[in-house]
Write an enzyme that holds these catalytic residues in place. Structure first.
Site, PDB file in Angstrom:
ATOM      1  N   ARG A 186     140.563   6.031  18.471  1.00  0.00           N
ATOM      2  CA  ARG A 186     140.527   4.880  17.557  1.00  0.00           C
ATOM      3  C   ARG A 186     141.777   4.886  16.692  1.00  0.00           C
ATOM      4  NH1 ARG A 186     135.642   3.377  13.359  1.00  0.00           N
ATOM      5  NH2 ARG A 186     136.055   5.482  12.548  1.00  0.00           N
ATOM      6  N   ASP A 472     132.436   8.925   5.320  1.00  0.00           N
ATOM      7  CA  ASP A 472     133.815   8.599   5.666  1.00  0.00           C
ATOM      8  C   ASP A 472     134.243   7.418   4.818  1.00  0.00           C
ATOM      9  OD1 ASP A 472     132.718   6.346   6.837  1.00  0.00           O
ATOM     10  OD2 ASP A 472     133.309   6.851   8.884  1.00  0.00           O
TER      11      ASP A 472
END
Length: 571
Positions: A186, A472
């Site tokens: 990603r 996160d």
């Protein structure tokens, strides 16, 4: 939104060609401001940098236009407008087209694990028993120069199967098993710059650096190891419109042509993690139809995006973040529509993140957490999802068991299950305000988590275990924007805070008290050495800003950009 110009220097440094220990060998027009390292120079070769430079020059104006369209859309929403389906692309939504067939190599994606591109993490994730490991340059990574460059070294070694890690504290050597998860990567979103690499006097687009360096060094070996004629594989974050998917499709075409591999070799899954994108799912798949392997419910960022999109709408206030789960009507509608859309187009519909982590010192609490994970995954597989995400290897067996037991030994549900009822969903289903209470404990948790996450991020950690969950950037963003929203509209708290309105005085007291709690929890010495005070200032400024910044990490990025003069000089 912080623009690329934020990172432009006050004068005009020009990169010279250097060699040996003096600096990186770079093409004309390229400045590298990050620290020189001989290992990094094997990633930042002249040819690799030329590949990234060509991508940047070809697509930068398209990217700038897409970002300007985002700003225009935000103005419409702030002035009372609502996102919705585009009448101009109705023919795409109602058409009978399908995406290219899913490659056999990634047909089975029942459980995927995600994590940053840290060396030990890469090995453990590939060995975890998950079907896919998504190596993350985005929300799980603090994008310092060191983290990014070491990440590329680690992925190169993983693809070449030479990666090892010696844990000196445990005197243990980690290496890859014979069978490993399939590797997806990603890159960062379109909005994030890479301020350590300048091309033609401006910072490079971060995702083009991430994609370009990884593809340049690994596409050939990746295809030998995993691809069977397909790959490399990617996850694409933070898109808001199909025009952004079109740029990615053109980047993929350009890379395939450069490498001399067949069109459609590169495959990508798009995270649907912004509210505007849920109305563009068919269009996004259509733009990427030769390169797509599905969509993913990026539900934490989706919640963040709901608040950001409706920041000018006082009638759409979020309850405590712990109450905004998939049982909320707008979240369930989003999941159902994603499944229906993906299966109609012949690709995977991936479920969301299980953010829990094992609770090793409390078996009862650990079992209770696992049971919540099982229920969430059972909901996903019964709804029609083809796979799911886990944040920790300890969750993989439970997730895998649920999906395996409910998929009749099939690798996916693409053709066996279609959510036909989702076709009756209307815009109101996707926009319905979430229900629940707003409490003092919710305000405190947001503040405590936001400050601690940001303190870790500033010191290089982008994936942080806090209160038995893996946090996160997405979950930190929820904390930030919810605090901002409650302050802006003077929310009256429920529960123990009944009758109390959120204002600057109350928030200031909460910040002070939660900082004291953080110090008690982490210990005075760690608190003193950490960047908690710096994180508190930044987080507090973001929560109290008169205008909501688009991304917390874009503002915080200024604090981790470190320029090194060796390797470049000024005229």
């Amino acid at each position: 939104m912080v623009s690329f110009e934020t990172f432009l220097p006050t004068n005009n440094p020009v990169q010279r060609k250097n060699s040996g220990t003096m600096g990186y060998d770079v093409p004309e027009g390229v400045d590298i401001r990050g620290r020189y390292d001989p290992e990094f120079s094997k990633i930042l070769t002249r040819d690799a940098l030329q590949f990234v430079t060509d991508l940047q020059r070809e697509f930068r104006n398209h990217i700038k236009y897409a970002m300007e369209c985002r700003r225009e859309a935000k103005m419409r929403y702030n002035n009372g407008g609502l996102p919705g389906f585009d009448p101009a692309t109705k023919y795409i939504r109602e058409g009978e087209w399908v995406c290219a067939p899913v490659p056999a190599a990634v047909a089975d994606r029942r459980v995927e694990i995600t994590g940053p591109v840290e060396r030990k993490m890469v090995i453990n994730a590939l060995n975890s028993g998950a079907k896919v490991f998504m190596a993350d340059f985005e929300d799980a990574l603090s994008p310092s120069w060191e983290n990014l460059m070491k990440g590329h070294v680690n992925l190169r070694d993983a693809v070449n199967r030479t990666i090892t890690f010696h844990d000196q504290a445990r005197n243990k050597v980690y290496k890859l098993n014979d069978q490993t998860a399939k590797l997806f990567v990603r890159p960062r979103g379109w909005h994030l710059p890479e301020a350590h690499i300048f091309i033609d006097g401006e910072p490079t687009t971060g995702c083009l650096v991430d994609f370009g360096l990884y593809f340049f060094h690994n596409h050939a070996n990746f295809r030998k190891a995993q691809g069977q004629g397909f790959g490399p594989f990617f996850y694409l974050p933070k898109m808001e419109h199909s025009r952004e998917a079109r740029i990615w499709n053109n980047v993929f075409d350009r890379a395939e042509k450069w490498a001399g591999i067949e069109k459609g070799s590169i495959r990508a899954t798009v995270l649907i993690e912004t509210l505007p994108a849920v109305f563009q799912m068919n269009e996004i798949l259509y733009e990427l139809r030769d390169h797509s392997v599905g969509l993913n419910c990026g539900r934490w960022d989706y919640i963040f995006s709901y608040v950001k999109t409706f920041q000018g709408h006082p009638d759409r206030l979020l309850p405590d973040r712990v109450q905004v789960g998939m049982a909320q009507h707008f979240m369930r509608s989003y999941s159902d529509l994603l499944i229906h859309t993906c299966h109609k187009r012949g690709v995977h519909a991936m479920g969301g993140m299980a953010a829990q982590i094992p609770i090793r010192d409390d078996p009862a609490a650990n079992e209770a957490a696992l049971e919540l994970v099982r229920k969430d995954k059972l909901r996903e597989v019964k709804a029609g999802h083809d796979g799911t995400w886990a944040a920790h290897p300890g969750l993989i067996p439970a997730c895998m068991e649920v999906f395996t037991n409910n998929m009749a030994n099939a690798p996916n549900q693409i053709h066996s299950m279609k959510r036909q009822d989702a076709s009756v969903l209307i815009e109101d289903d996707l926009l319905q305000s979430p229900r629940g209470v707003r409490t003092m404990e919710g305000l405190r948790l947001n503040t405590r988590v936001g400050i601690q996450y940001l303190a870790a991020w500033l010191t290089g950690a982008g994936s942080v275990p806090l209160y038995n969950h893996m946090e996160d950037a997405a979950t930190a963003e929820i904390s930030r924007v919810q605090n901002w929203q409650w302050l802006k509209y003077g929310v009256e708290l429920d529960g123990d805070g009944l009758g109390v309105k959120v204002n600057l005085e109350l928030f200031g007291r909460v910040v002070e008290e939660e900082m004291a709690r953080i110090e008690r929890e982490v210990g005075k010495e760690k608190f003193k050495k950490g960047m908690y005070k710096e994180a508190c200032k930044l987080f507090t400024r973001q929560c109290t800003a008169p205008v909501l910044d688009d991304f917390l990490t874009l503002d915080a990025y200024n604090n981790i950009v470190m320029y090194h003069p060796v390797g470049w000089s000024r005229l």
